[in-house]
Design a protein around this motif. Structure first.
Motif, PDB file in Angstrom:
ATOM      1  N   VAL A  33      61.692 -21.687  38.011  1.00 19.15           N
ATOM      2  CA  VAL A  33      60.734 -20.601  37.617  1.00 19.15           C
ATOM      3  C   VAL A  33      61.630 -19.302  37.907  1.00 19.15           C
ATOM      4  N   ARG A  34      61.723 -18.479  36.798  1.00 15.87           N
ATOM      5  CA  ARG A  34      62.131 -17.228  37.301  1.00 15.87           C
ATOM      6  C   ARG A  34      61.080 -16.044  37.230  1.00 15.87           C
ATOM      7  N   PHE A  35      61.234 -15.073  38.018  1.00 14.16           N
ATOM      8  CA  PHE A  35      60.265 -13.896  37.699  1.00 14.16           C
ATOM      9  C   PHE A  35      61.070 -12.502  37.474  1.00 14.16           C
ATOM     10  N   CYS A  36      60.428 -11.465  36.333  1.00 15.74           N
ATOM     11  CA  CYS A  36      61.032 -10.541  36.105  1.00 15.74           C
ATOM     12  C   CYS A  36      59.728  -9.603  36.425  1.00 15.74           C
ATOM     13  N   LYS A  37      60.558  -8.263  36.975  1.00 14.71           N
ATOM     14  CA  LYS A  37      59.522  -7.145  37.057  1.00 14.71           C
ATOM     15  C   LYS A  37      59.120  -6.476  35.684  1.00 14.71           C
ATOM     16  N   VAL A  38      57.665  -6.317  35.459  1.00 14.02           N
ATOM     17  CA  VAL A  38      57.266  -5.683  34.277  1.00 14.02           C
ATOM     18  C   VAL A  38      56.757  -4.386  34.473  1.00 14.02           C
ATOM     19  N   TRP A  39      57.370  -3.398  33.885  1.00 18.84           N
ATOM     20  CA  TRP A  39      56.836  -2.096  34.065  1.00 18.84           C
ATOM     21  C   TRP A  39      55.774  -1.707  33.216  1.00 18.84           C
ATOM     22  N   ALA A  40      54.657  -1.109  33.586  1.00 17.82           N
ATOM     23  CA  ALA A  40      53.705  -0.751  32.728  1.00 17.82           C
ATOM     24  C   ALA A  40      54.052   0.559  31.757  1.00 17.82           C
ATOM     25  N   VAL A  41      53.852   0.363  30.522  1.00 13.67           N
ATOM     26  CA  VAL A  41      54.246   1.217  29.515  1.00 13.67           C
ATOM     27  C   VAL A  41      53.401   2.439  29.714  1.00 13.67           C
ATOM     28  N   PRO A  42      53.752   3.688  29.830  1.00 13.05           N
ATOM     29  CA  PRO A  42      52.582   4.796  30.344  1.00 13.05           C
ATOM     30  C   PRO A  42      52.094   5.339  29.108  1.00 13.05           C
ATOM     31  N   LYS A  43      50.879   5.601  29.132  1.00  9.29           N
ATOM     32  CA  LYS A  43      50.151   6.164  27.871  1.00  9.29           C
ATOM     33  C   LYS A  43      50.676   7.440  27.412  1.00  9.29           C
ATOM     34  N   VAL A  44      50.710   7.706  26.217  1.00 13.83           N
ATOM     35  CA  VAL A  44      51.072   9.119  25.640  1.00 13.83           C
ATOM     36  C   VAL A  44      49.723   9.765  25.230  1.00 13.83           C
ATOM     37  N   SER A  45      49.667  10.825  25.747  1.00 11.32           N
ATOM     38  CA  SER A  45      48.287  11.611  25.465  1.00 11.32           C
ATOM     39  C   SER A  45      48.505  12.106  24.261  1.00 11.32           C
ATOM     40  N   GLU A  46      47.267  12.295  23.481  1.00  8.89           N
ATOM     41  CA  GLU A  46      47.017  12.862  22.368  1.00  8.89           C
ATOM     42  C   GLU A  46      47.790  14.484  22.059  1.00  8.89           C
ATOM     43  N   GLU A  47      47.532  15.036  23.342  1.00  3.81           N
ATOM     44  CA  GLU A  47      48.168  16.560  23.339  1.00  3.81           C
ATOM     45  C   GLU A  47      49.850  16.371  23.204  1.00  3.81           C
ATOM     46  N   HIS A  48      50.526  15.348  23.831  1.00  4.36           N
ATOM     47  CA  HIS A  48      51.872  15.186  23.843  1.00  4.36           C
ATOM     48  C   HIS A  48      52.375  14.880  22.177  1.00  4.36           C
ATOM     49  N   VAL A  49      51.564  14.077  21.687  1.00  2.00           N
ATOM     50  CA  VAL A  49      51.814  13.670  20.335  1.00  2.00           C
ATOM     51  C   VAL A  49      51.802  14.671  19.307  1.00  2.00           C
ATOM     52  N   GLN A  50      50.741  15.540  19.503  1.00  2.00           N
ATOM     53  CA  GLN A  50      50.503  16.641  18.760  1.00  2.00           C
ATOM     54  C   GLN A  50      51.640  17.836  18.820  1.00  2.00           C
ATOM     55  N   ALA A  51      51.939  17.804  20.326  1.00  2.69           N
ATOM     56  CA  ALA A  51      52.955  19.024  20.533  1.00  2.69           C
ATOM     57  C   ALA A  51      54.272  18.198  19.775  1.00  2.69           C
ATOM     58  N   ARG A  52      54.759  16.947  20.118  1.00  6.46           N
ATOM     59  CA  ARG A  52      55.856  16.386  19.537  1.00  6.46           C
ATOM     60  C   ARG A  52      56.019  16.400  17.948  1.00  6.46           C
ATOM     61  N   ARG A  53      54.851  16.336  17.370  1.00  9.70           N
ATOM     62  CA  ARG A  53      54.877  16.276  15.995  1.00  9.70           C
ATOM     63  C   ARG A  53      54.892  17.814  15.408  1.00  9.70           C
ATOM     64  N   SER A  54      54.503  18.969  16.046  1.00  4.66           N
ATOM     65  CA  SER A  54      54.968  20.148  15.892  1.00  4.66           C
ATOM     66  C   SER A  54      56.223  20.482  15.934  1.00  4.66           C
ATOM     67  N   GLN A  55      56.918  20.022  17.042  1.00  7.86           N
ATOM     68  CA  GLN A  55      58.068  20.382  17.137  1.00  7.86           C
ATOM     69  C   GLN A  55      59.001  19.717  16.058  1.00  7.86           C
ATOM     70  N   ILE A  56      58.743  18.626  15.731  1.00  8.45           N
ATOM     71  CA  ILE A  56      59.327  18.072  14.525  1.00  8.45           C
ATOM     72  C   ILE A  56      59.448  18.852  13.238  1.00  8.45           C
ATOM     73  N   LEU A  57      57.956  19.241  12.750  1.00 12.21           N
ATOM     74  CA  LEU A  57      57.733  20.087  11.710  1.00 12.21           C
ATOM     75  C   LEU A  57      58.504  21.321  11.662  1.00 12.21           C
ATOM     76  N   GLU A  58      58.320  21.979  12.764  1.00 11.90           N
ATOM     77  CA  GLU A  58      58.823  23.415  12.992  1.00 11.90           C
ATOM     78  C   GLU A  58      60.501  23.370  12.948  1.00 11.90           C
ATOM     79  N   GLY A  59      61.133  22.623  13.330  1.00  9.76           N
ATOM     80  CA  GLY A  59      62.406  22.105  13.246  1.00  9.76           C
ATOM     81  C   GLY A  59      62.917  21.746  11.759  1.00  9.76           C
TER      82      GLY A  59
END
Length: 226
Positions: A33-59
């Protein structure tokens, strides 16, 4: 006396063989039996998603304005946006989807300005728009002319935009704010022609008297005296 010796040797050999088999079987049945450490995936806020989307569209707007659709390679988009292609296309499936998203966003802003500020507000905004926005506006117009499927695709992405604009102008005509001696489609076509001409003049750097232009527009679309 020989028989007991053989029996003893045989018994000893049998016991050793049984111990070997038992040991081998135990080894094969042993589970590792081997064990590996599982890291929790951080939740991305809606504000972050919108900010990143705006950054992409503006560029992307800057890249399309400078190089046109064909000239805005993925490498140029990466440089202008400041993100890798993996990050960019995590939000948009491909370059075409990115360009269409810009077009749909502009169409939505057009309708919002028309609803909130009326025809005058829309034309004034066009007169004050940035060169980057106008460049994408004309790139879209060029592609609409050469690709009839684009208009349907654009309408499918924002089906309410055109309907809202037509309904608003129809309402203005019913309220007596637009002339009704000419059919509404012709009035809408006239407004579109003025808007496109204004955008072209601004992109060419021509000086305009916007107030005088609006006065002429209203002479064309306002109810005529009996």
């Amino acid at each position: 006396m020989a028989e007991p010796v053989r029996d003893t040797v045989s018994a000893t050999s049998t016991a050793a063989r049984d111990r070997f088999r038992s040991s081998s079987t135990a080894g094969h049945n042993k589970t590792s039996v081997r064990f590996c450490k599982v890291w929790a995936v951080p939740k991305v806020s809606e504000e972050h998603v919108q900010a990143r989307r705006s950054q992409i569209l503006e560029g992307a707007r800057r890249a399309f304005a400078r190089d046109g659709y064909e000239g805005a390679t993925v490498a140029k988009l990466e440089g202008e946006i400041g993100l890798s292609r993996g990050a960019i296309f995590n939000y948009f499936s491909d370059k075409w989807s990115l360009f269409l998203a810009l077009a749909a966003e502009d169409q939505f802003e057009f309708m919002r300005t028309l609803e909130e500020e009326g025809i005058d507000g829309l034309l004034r905004r066009l007169a004050e728009e940035s060169p980057d926005w106008l460049a994408v506006y004309f790139e879209l117009a060029r592609r609409l002319r050469t690709n009839p499927e684009l208009m349907r695709e654009l309408q499918n992405r924002s089906p309410e935009a055109s309907r809202r604009g037509d309904e608003l102008l129809a309402s203005l005509q019913e309220q007596g704010e637009l002339r009704d001696d000419i059919d509404l489609e012709t009035v809408i076509a006239y407004i579109n022609i003025v808007a496109n001409g204004l955008a072209l003049a601004v992109s060419l750097g021509l000086e305009l008297d916007v107030n005088a232009l609006l006065e002429l527009v209203h002479r064309g679309i306002d109810p005529q005296p009996q």
